[in-house]
Design an enzyme around this catalytic site. Sequence first.
Site, mmCIF file in Angstrom:
data_model
loop_
_atom_site.group_PDB
_atom_site.id
_atom_site.type_symbol
_atom_site.label_atom_id
_atom_site.label_comp_id
_atom_site.label_asym_id
_atom_site.label_seq_id
_atom_site.Cartn_x
_atom_site.Cartn_y
_atom_site.Cartn_z
ATOM 1 N N LYS A 1 -0.798 4.333 6.001
ATOM 2 C CA LYS A 1 -1.482 5.257 5.096
ATOM 3 C C LYS A 1 -0.956 6.677 5.318
ATOM 4 C CE LYS A 1 -5.119 2.737 3.380
ATOM 5 N NZ LYS A 1 -4.358 1.481 3.450
ATOM 6 N N SER B 1 0.813 -1.213 0.000
ATOM 7 C CA SER B 1 0.000 0.000 0.000
ATOM 8 C C SER B 1 0.848 1.266 0.000
ATOM 9 C CB SER B 1 -0.941 0.004 1.216
ATOM 10 O OG SER B 1 -0.202 0.017 2.407
#
Lengths: 195, 195
Positions: free
Chosen positions: B153, B116
Amino acid sequence: MKKTRDIKSIEHSLVSFYRGHKRMPTYAEMMDLFEVRSKSVVSYWIDKLIEKGVLEKDTQGYLKLSGVSFGLPLVGNVAAGLPASAEESSRDMVSMDDYLVSRPDASFLLRVTGDSMVGAGIMEGDLVVVEKNREPKNGDIVLAEVDGEWTMKYFRKQGRDVFLEAANPAYPAIRARDELKIGGVIAASVRKYLM
Amino acid sequence: MKKTRDIKSIEHSLVSFYRGHKRMPTYAEMMDLFEVRSKSVVSYWIDKLIEKGVLEKDTQGYLKLSGVSFGLPLVGNVAAGLPASAEESSRDMVSMDDYLVSRPDASFLLRVTGDSMVGAGIMEGDLVVVEKNREPKNGDIVLAEVDGEWTMKYFRKQGRDVFLEAANPAYPAIRARDELKIGGVIAASVRKYLM
DNA sequence: TTGACATTAGAACGCGCGTTCTATATAAGA
DNA sequence: TCTTATATAGAACGCGCGTTCTAATGTCAA
């Protein structure tokens, strides 16, 4: 407010003393650290810490912070998330210095300039650990001199064919014309986010 | 073979003793290290090293490896290439532990899983230093729990609007429905190439 | 209360630490 | 040669280190 002189806070004060002074305190200094007035009390707690495995004495009888409380705890992977913070022991403690640098005498740091290795996840501003006098293997990233300029490239070797390849497809591969000037092999790369 | 007992080899033996034992040797031990038979000779060389600036004594008079010979030399940037290896002094010495970790007590390591954050140059298998109990700022990379799963994130904040965004465009941005569970802020990332 | 155990204080001790002195061997210069 | 600086050896010394003892106090359960 209750006395905070439990085995936990004592361990913590020892670790922070070592971090600050790069050595273990003497028993006299520990009297101040632990806020006690007798060296025998210090000896009392030191014994407890040795039992617990936080401390050990080397062959000459000098105190050493052993294993635990060196470096940082490696608690798992991202998917596992942050640990329950319980079960303090049986965790891997990793020192960044030890982990990243195998041969401190033959290594140095460089700050990365340019974008030739972005494809390998090495970005401008990162630091790389370069190990000198090491034979590069196929696929290693090396610090090499190309046309009088130093860059980082993948080292490729297929049989007798040796060439350098950038991770950024915008740059062409480079074959060794005369000789390949290899400054070292990249052993690790680090990036710092917070200041 | 000539005697190798010059100031350089003595400095080197001291550094490697410290690296191995995590403490400075006693004068008796230095007699073996330096291969001399008198403590006065040790004192003689120690004084030289203190003059040179390699060693210093702290407030209690204990020996300390000062500045130099801690960590690795930061010799410049990639464009500059590898140093002439001359001019040994006046180089920045950087310890990876000190450089990457500002708050050792509140930090831990995680191994990266998933892709990610490949867009930010953080790849699977890397280690990240996570700092706990820190207020994330806009643009920081955070360790967060989303739908019961932990991931890394970008932390985005525009006014009152707070959401999480992956560096990989394949993943959608995530708005905070109930509350945002932040496990910590990523302070650094490291990758090791050679084993 | 009484006892058992954990924790603290204080003092005494021996040994090893780092310092400092003298003396000698070696090398370089005048 | 003699002089000077550098490097080594050996011995002596005082002090602080860590150890170890006794004893007092605090804590908690029976």
